[in-house]
Scaffold this motif. Structure first.
Motif, short mmCIF file in Angstrom:
data_model
loop_
_atom_site.label_atom_id
_atom_site.label_comp_id
_atom_site.label_asym_id
_atom_site.label_seq_id
_atom_site.Cartn_x
_atom_site.Cartn_y
_atom_site.Cartn_z
N GLU A 216 43.93 50.66 53.22
CA GLU A 216 42.56 50.92 53.64
C GLU A 216 41.75 49.65 53.84
N GLY A 217 42.19 48.54 53.25
CA GLY A 217 41.41 47.30 53.29
C GLY A 217 41.34 46.68 54.67
N GLU A 218 40.27 45.95 54.90
CA GLU A 218 40.06 45.28 56.18
C GLU A 218 39.94 43.77 56.03
N ASN A 219 39.45 43.32 54.87
CA ASN A 219 39.14 41.90 54.70
C ASN A 219 39.66 41.36 53.38
N THR A 220 39.78 40.04 53.33
CA THR A 220 40.17 39.35 52.10
C THR A 220 39.15 38.27 51.78
N GLU A 221 39.23 37.77 50.55
CA GLU A 221 38.37 36.67 50.13
C GLU A 221 39.22 35.54 49.56
N TYR A 222 38.82 34.32 49.86
CA TYR A 222 39.46 33.13 49.31
C TYR A 222 38.58 32.69 48.15
N THR A 223 39.13 32.71 46.93
CA THR A 223 38.30 32.53 45.75
C THR A 223 39.07 31.82 44.64
N ASP A 224 38.34 31.34 43.63
CA ASP A 224 38.99 30.82 42.43
C ASP A 224 38.46 31.54 41.19
N LEU A 225 37.95 32.75 41.37
CA LEU A 225 37.33 33.47 40.27
C LEU A 225 38.34 33.97 39.23
N PHE A 226 39.55 34.28 39.66
CA PHE A 226 40.50 34.90 38.76
C PHE A 226 41.44 33.86 38.12
N GLY A 227 41.72 34.04 36.84
CA GLY A 227 42.74 33.25 36.17
C GLY A 227 42.42 31.78 36.00
N ARG A 228 41.13 31.43 35.91
CA ARG A 228 40.77 30.00 35.80
C ARG A 228 41.33 29.35 34.54
N GLN A 268 45.78 37.85 54.90
CA GLN A 268 44.87 38.23 55.97
C GLN A 268 45.44 39.26 56.93
N GLY A 269 46.71 39.62 56.76
CA GLY A 269 47.29 40.63 57.64
C GLY A 269 47.07 42.06 57.19
N ILE A 270 46.24 42.30 56.17
CA ILE A 270 46.13 43.65 55.61
C ILE A 270 45.64 44.68 56.63
N GLY A 271 44.81 44.30 57.56
CA GLY A 271 44.31 45.27 58.53
C GLY A 271 45.39 45.83 59.44
N LEU A 272 46.60 45.26 59.37
CA LEU A 272 47.71 45.71 60.20
C LEU A 272 48.69 46.61 59.43
#
Length: 301
Positions: A216-228, A268-272
C-alpha cells in the motif's frame, strides 16, 4: 544484453539479506531453488552455533548454493569461522573495508566473497583484495544505506573500474521488476540484488502488517532516527509514516505490540509492488519479463 547467470548460478538475481530473522532458511532456499542467490543474515553479535543451525536448516531445504551476510562493523570473527567451516558457497560483506586475509581465508575454504559497496573508492579497494563479485548499492535502497550516490550514476563507474576482470557487478537499490532488471543490465551490471521485493513474498518472515504496508505504501524516508545507539552514523531508508515513538526492531511475523512504531525498511521501488508472491514467482517474473522486454524493445528486427 541478456539475463545470464553469474558465479555458477542459473540467474543473476540476488535476494538481499533482510535482517537476521526476516530472510530465513525458507526464503533463502526458495530463491536458491528458483535459480537465484538467497542470502541469510548473520546477527550483529557473535553467535556461531546459531549461525551453524541456520546453515544446516537451509541445507535441509535446498541442495542449491546460497550465502550469508556478515556486517563488518560489528563483532564477527567467530561467526565467519563457522561460515567458512561449513563452506557456505557465498560470504557477503557489508559496512566496512574488506580485509585481504579474510578474502584469502574464504577462498582457501572454497567460499566466494561478495562485498556490498556504496561508492567507487570502496569498489576499488574490494577489487584490489580479490573479491569474486561486487554488489553496488544506490541511495534508493531500503534498509541501511552506505553511500550517497544514485544507482544510475554509480553502477557504470564501478563497471568501468572492474574492466575486463571476472568480477560481476550486481546492482542494488530500488529494483523490483523486470524493467529495473533491464535498466541495470543496460548500465553494465550482470545481476541485480533485490530486498524490498523479496520482503513482500510468502516465504519472508516479515510481519503481515509490514507486508501490507509494502503493497500500500507510496513513499519512503531517508533518516537516521532508528537504531542510533546500536548502529550510529548509519542512515536508513524506511517506509514513510507518522512516527509516534521509536523502536529499532524490524517486525517479524511473531512480533506483538505497537507494530506501527517499529522500523519498516523499504526501498524507493515500493510503489511498484502490488501483491505478495512466492519467491520463485518473483524470480520467474524478473527473468521472463526482462527477456521479453529485451526482445521487444532492444533486439534488432
Amino acid at each position: 544484453m541478456g539475463c545470464k547467470g553469474i558465479m555458477g548460478l542459473k540467474y543473476g538475481i540476488v535476494q538481499a539479506p533482510l535482517g537476521p530473522d526476516i530472510s530465513g532458511p525458507e526464503l533463502v532456499s526458495a530463491v536458491a531453488d528458483a535459480g537465484g542467490l538467497g542470502l541469510l543474515r548473520a546477527p550483529d553479535w557473535e553467535c556461531p552455533e546459531y549461525i551453524r543451525g541456520l546453515i544446516k536448516k537451509t541445507r535441509s531445504l535446498t541442495d542449491k548454493p546460497f550465502g550469508i551476510r556478515v556486517v563488518l562493523g560489528f563483532s564477527h570473527e567467530e561467526n565467519v569461522k563457522v561460515i567458512l567451516d561449513e563452506k557456505v558457497a557465498f560470504l557477503e560483506l557489508y559496512w566496512g573495508e574488506v580485509p585481504e586475509e579474510l578474502v584469502h581465508g574464504a577462498h582457501d575454504a572454497g567460499v566466494k566473497v561478495i562485498p556490498q559497496v556504496g561508492n567507487v573508492q570502496e569498489a576499488r579497494k574490494a577489487i584490489e583484495v580479490g573479491v569474486d563479485a561486487i554488489i553496488v548499492q544506490g541511495r534508493e535502497a531500503g534498509g541501511h544505506v552506505i553511500g550517497q550516490d544514485a544507482l544510475i550514476a554509480l553502477v557504470p563507474r564501478v563497471v568501468d573500474l572492474v574492466g575486463d576482470r571476472d568480477i560481476p557487478v550486481i546492482a542494488a537499490g530500488g529494483i523490483v521488476d523486470a524493467r529495473g532488471y533491464v535498466a541495470a543490465l543496460a548500465l553494465g551490471a550482470q545481476g541485480v540484488c533485490l530486498g524490498t521485493r523479496f520482503l513482500a513474498t510468502e516465504e519472508s518472515n516479515a510481519h503481515p502488517d509490514y507486508k501490507k504496508q509494502l503493497i500500500e505504501g507510496e513513499n519512503t524516508e531517508y533518516t537516521d532516527l532508528f537504531g542510533r545507539a546500536r548502529w550510529p552514523e548509519a542512515p536508513q531508508r524506511v517506509l514513510e509514516k507518522e512516527i509516534r515513538r521509536l523502536a529499532g526492531t524490524v517486525p517479524n511475523k511473531m512480533a506483538e505490540g505497537d507494530i506501527e512504531s517499529m522500523v519498516m525498511y523499504a526501498g524507493q521501488g515500493i510503489g511498484l509492488i502490488k501483491e505478495i508472491l512466492p519467491a520463485a514467482e518473483v524470480v520467474k517474473r524478473l527473468v521472463e519479463g526482462a527477456q521479453l522486454l529485451i526482445k521487444q524493445k532492444f533486439s534488432r528486427a
